[in-house]
Design an enzyme around this catalytic site. Structure first.
Site, PDB file in Angstrom:
ATOM      1  N   LYS A   1       0.967  -1.137  -0.057  1.00 39.68           N
ATOM      2  CA  LYS A   1       0.109  -0.184   0.064  1.00 39.68           C
ATOM      3  C   LYS A   1       0.869   1.171   0.185  1.00 39.68           C
ATOM      4  O   LYS A   1       1.507   1.460   0.965  1.00 39.68           O
ATOM      5  CB  LYS A   1      -0.767  -0.030   1.212  1.00 39.68           C
ATOM      6  CG  LYS A   1      -1.837   1.316   1.628  1.00 39.68           C
ATOM      7  CD  LYS A   1      -2.533   1.320   2.670  1.00 39.68           C
ATOM      8  CE  LYS A   1      -3.004   2.681   3.085  1.00 39.68           C
ATOM      9  NZ  LYS A   1      -3.575   2.965   4.389  1.00 39.68           N
TER      10      LYS A   1
ATOM     11  N   GLY B   1      -8.063   8.782  10.327  1.00 41.74           N
ATOM     12  CA  GLY B   1      -8.377   9.126  11.895  1.00 41.74           C
ATOM     13  C   GLY B   1      -9.337   9.825  12.298  1.00 41.74           C
ATOM     14  O   GLY B   1      -9.692   9.969  13.602  1.00 41.74           O
TER      15      GLY B   1
ATOM     16  N   ALA C   1      -9.397   5.163   5.151  1.00 37.17           N
ATOM     17  CA  ALA C   1      -8.999   6.480   5.905  1.00 37.17           C
ATOM     18  C   ALA C   1     -10.469   7.281   6.174  1.00 37.17           C
ATOM     19  O   ALA C   1     -11.244   7.560   5.188  1.00 37.17           O
ATOM     20  CB  ALA C   1      -8.287   7.425   5.337  1.00 37.17           C
TER      21      ALA C   1
ATOM     22  N   ASN D   1      -9.047   1.166  10.351  1.00 33.15           N
ATOM     23  CA  ASN D   1      -8.157   0.828  11.368  1.00 33.15           C
ATOM     24  C   ASN D   1      -8.521   1.534  12.751  1.00 33.15           C
ATOM     25  O   ASN D   1      -9.137   0.989  13.655  1.00 33.15           O
ATOM     26  CB  ASN D   1      -6.567   1.151  11.066  1.00 33.15           C
ATOM     27  CG  ASN D   1      -5.579   0.632  12.006  1.00 33.15           C
ATOM     28  OD1 ASN D   1      -6.172   0.336  13.214  1.00 33.15           O
ATOM     29  ND2 ASN D   1      -4.338   0.671  11.694  1.00 33.15           N
ATOM     30  N   THR D   2      -8.472   2.844  12.628  1.00 31.86           N
ATOM     31  CA  THR D   2      -8.750   3.644  13.710  1.00 31.86           C
ATOM     32  C   THR D   2     -10.178   3.188  14.556  1.00 31.86           C
ATOM     33  O   THR D   2     -10.294   3.142  15.647  1.00 31.86           O
ATOM     34  CB  THR D   2      -8.786   5.159  13.738  1.00 31.86           C
ATOM     35  OG1 THR D   2      -7.523   5.453  12.888  1.00 31.86           O
ATOM     36  CG2 THR D   2      -8.835   6.080  14.723  1.00 31.86           C
TER      37      THR D   2
END
Lengths: 64, 254, 384
Positions: B95, B156, B182, B204-205
């Site tokens: 990535k 995030g 994201a 992810n976050t």
């Protein structure tokens, strides 16, 4: 020698593979750049280090 | 019916790409399994001396690793990080992320194109993280990208699909998989992206900051699957259009 | 007596081949397109969408869509206005030569048809261009028959250069060229290239293009792509409706344009929707099963597939039809049209390609556009 920004000495190590093993790095899961150049893993035992070398030893961590 | 996500010739059954940052190694496996993720991103960092725990020991073997190039500020740095990652012998996926903005953490599309071209030629399966711009996406595909990863909102931020209209254009125009990356903060937002027709969602976050991380991974996995099914089923659309007062086709002869 | 015909897939000397997968993609999709399987439900689903898939597009071209023509028109007018506002482009064609080496059974210029042949001299071109420019038009389409002998690339280039002195926009509707020849005509001042495949059914194609360079199916197919490789700003597509199964041909035309646009996103895309017309020595040539309703269906499907594409309405159609489709689906209309060689200022030097249905002058068409609450547009951009 500089390894990941820290001063280290080569000691009795003849080559990169020995150096990594002596210092308890997990060779299977890391990668190394010497003086900015990526070293192919199959050649670790033939790469002769010297005290002027700078090594970056990297591995995977969690990341997004 | 098999509905697989194919990236660079590799088929996947799950459309949830999990970022592995910001949570402890002990639960990595549970999070992956709960979410049903088959692709997990990783970062590259300096190794410490001796005997530290290794994330690779916590990731099931059937999972495809997707190393990122985080920390790269230029194409050149991204290429170097990708090549280092490949030496660890965990496949050739990468990535590409090139960021030189420390406030918003926006990807630098221009450098990303350059890195993608070099890495694709070098045999990598390249998934570039990008700001959703149609021309850039086209250039990335020409450069050899196996998928493109447009951001939904600042990384995030958990803001959801702020760039919805632009990602929708990519969905309509770009032939390689579109993976929203994201900014996705809730399962419902991931579902919304999937309903719109994106091919996969990476997050992810939003998972890592939940109280119960494995459970949140499960929620995302289900939301992504649900959104995919809705897309395949064909959403009804509500059109709000004025009715013409007289027929438009009344003039036809013969 | 049996005449031996050449293989329509075999290139003739001088025709350059390019590497492209667009022809294969179009023809495979057309092969798989079975409009008899489309249901009313499929049409309704397609009409709900903001972006058509190729299957949706096929549904709108099917007989099942016939009862939905009004719904399609309502959707089309919104799309047309969204992308083009009220503007309607005006232009006129100028035929500079009608020599032809092709034997195409449906065309008045075909080399076996005994008609008056001619080509314009430089002085004649100049007087024609001047006369057309006086009507206020700033866009012109230069046409020839297919004869490299009588109307070669140099000859056409000279005409384009001259036309560029009088007109802001110059298009060409001539025989297919190699990419370097398109680049040359681009340098002379041409920006748009129209090439019509006529039919995408190879069997039919070889039955109606008996001889001449046009018999080579793949060379013609790749013409738009070569034009774009040569630097042209835009390309137009069209099937001659009524020649073969018009639904399949229209489906193929849309896909051809769609894949070109995907590969060359900067290209301006145009469609024309010619129907077969009577011509000299063949008064009975007719569009078969393509009535106005079917013609409109094809135009609407093109619009809904590619809302941003220019669609031209020909003088082959009657005034009443043309007046209603502009603004709803068509964005360009010709006016003051002559389809013989010259004839705008001088006497015609050669006979017509087909019979036109709408002889109105530029002033008349201009006024009609205003009366319909639309805006006649003479130039769309400037050349820099």
């Amino acid at each position: 020698m500089r390894v990941n920004g820290k001063e280290m000495t080569l000691g009795n190590c003849q080559n990169l593979l020995q150096f990594l093993e002596v210092n308890q790095f997990d060779v299977a899961t890391l990668a190394v750049a010497r003086n900015g150049e990526i070293i192919p893993k199959p050649t670790y035992d033939t790469v002769v280090l010297c005290e002027e070398d700078t090594l970056e030893v990297v591995r995977f961590v969690g990341g997004g | 019916m098999t509905d697989q996500l194919v990236i660079g010739g590799h088929p996947f059954n799950s459309r949830f790409i999990l970022g592995s940052g910001k949570f402890s190694l002990e639960i990595v496996k549970a999070v992956i399994e709960n979410g049903g993720a088959e692709i997990v991103t990783l970062a590259l960092r300096r190794a410490n001396l001796g005997g530290e725990e290794n994330i690779l020991d916590y990731i099931p073997l059937n999972v495809t690793l997707l190393p990122n190039t985080s920390g790269a500020r230029t194409a050149e740095e991204a290429v170097k990080i990708a090549r280092l990652a490949r030496e660890i012998n965990c496949g050739n996926f990468v990535k590409v992320e090139v960021i030189r903005d420390s406030k918003y953490l926006f990807p630098d599309n221009y450098e990303t194109i350059k890195a993608t071209e070099i890495l694709a030629k070098d045999g990598f399966v390249v998934l570039p993280y990008m700001y959703p711009d149609l021309n850039v996406a086209r250039d990335l595909v020409s450069a050899g990208a196996a998928a493109v990863m447009p951001l939904a909102a600042p990384i995030g931020s958990n803001k959801g699909l702020s760039t919805r209209d632009f990602i929708e254009i990519l969905v309509n125009e770009i032939a390689v998989p579109i993976i929203v990356d994201a900014g996705i903060g809730r399962p419902s937002q991931a579902c919304e992206a999937m309903e719109m027709g994106v091919d996969a969602v990476m997050c992810n976050t939003a998972v890592a900051t939940a109280k119960n991380i494995p459970l949140m991974a499960r929620a995302f996995g289900q939301a992504i699957e649900s959104g995919r099914n809705a897309y395949l089923a064909g959403l009804g659309r509500v059109l709000t259009e004025a009715e013409a007062s007289s027929p438009l086709t009344g003039f036809l002869e013969d | 007596m049996a005449v031996k015909r050449t293989d329509p897939m075999a290139y003739q000397p001088g025709m350059a081949m390019i590497a492209s997968d667009i022809r294969d993609k179009v023809l495979i999709n057309v092969d798989n397109y079975d409009y008899s399987k489309v249901s009313a439900r499929d049409v309704e689903e397609a009409l709900k969408k903001n972006h058509l898939s190729l299957e949706d597009y096929g549904a709108l071209l099917s007989p099942a869509a016939t009862p939905y023509l009004e719904e399609m028109a309502k959707k089309a007018i919104i799309e047309t206005r969204r992308y083009f506002g009220n503007s309607i482009g005006l232009f006129t064609p100028l035929y500079i030569a009608n020599y032809c080496e092709n034997n195409c059974v449906y065309c008045g210029f075909n080399c076996k048809n005994k008609i008056r042949r001619g080509k314009l001299s430089r002085a004649e071109m100049e007087s024609e261009l001047e006369a057309i420019a006086k009507t206020g038009l700033t866009e012109i389409l230069i046409l020839t028959g297919e004869s490299r002998h009588h109307s070669g690339v140099e000859y056409i280039g000279a005409a384009v250069k001259l036309a560029a002195e009088y007109f802001a926009t110059v298009g060409i509707e001539i025989y297919p060229l190699n990419a370097d020849e398109y680049a040359y005509l681009k340098k002379c001042g041409a920006d748009f290239v129209s090439v019509y495949q006529e039919t995408y059914n190879l069997d039919k194609y070889q039955q109606v293009h008996l001889s001449g360079p046009k018999r080579v199916f793949p060379y013609r197919f790749d013409a738009q792509e070569r034009a774009l490789m040569g630097g042209m700003r835009g390309v137009s597509f069209g099937a001659l409706l009524g020649l073969d199964d018009f639904r399949k041909d229209a489906f193929a035309t849309g896909l051809h344009a769609f894949f070109i646009q995907q590969k060359y996103p900067h290209a301006e895309i145009g469609f024309s929707t010619p129907r077969l017309r009577p011509f000299i020595n063949n008064a009975n040539n007719n569009p078969n099963d393509v009535h106005e309703q079917q013609l409109l269906q094809v135009m609407l499907a093109y619009r809904l597939l590619m809302p941003f594409a220019g669609i031209t309405i020909s003088t082959r159609e009657r005034a009443g039809f043309r007046d209603h489709v502009i603004g709803m689906v068509a964005t360009k209309i010709s006016a003051g049209v002559r389809v013989g060689v010259g004839g705008h200022e001088q006497e015609e030097k050669g006979d017509e390609q087909f019979e036109i249905s709408d002889p109105r002058s530029v002033t008349e068409v201009h006024q009609m556009i205003l009366n319909r609450g639309l805006q006649p547009v003479y130039r769309d951009y400037i050349r820099v």
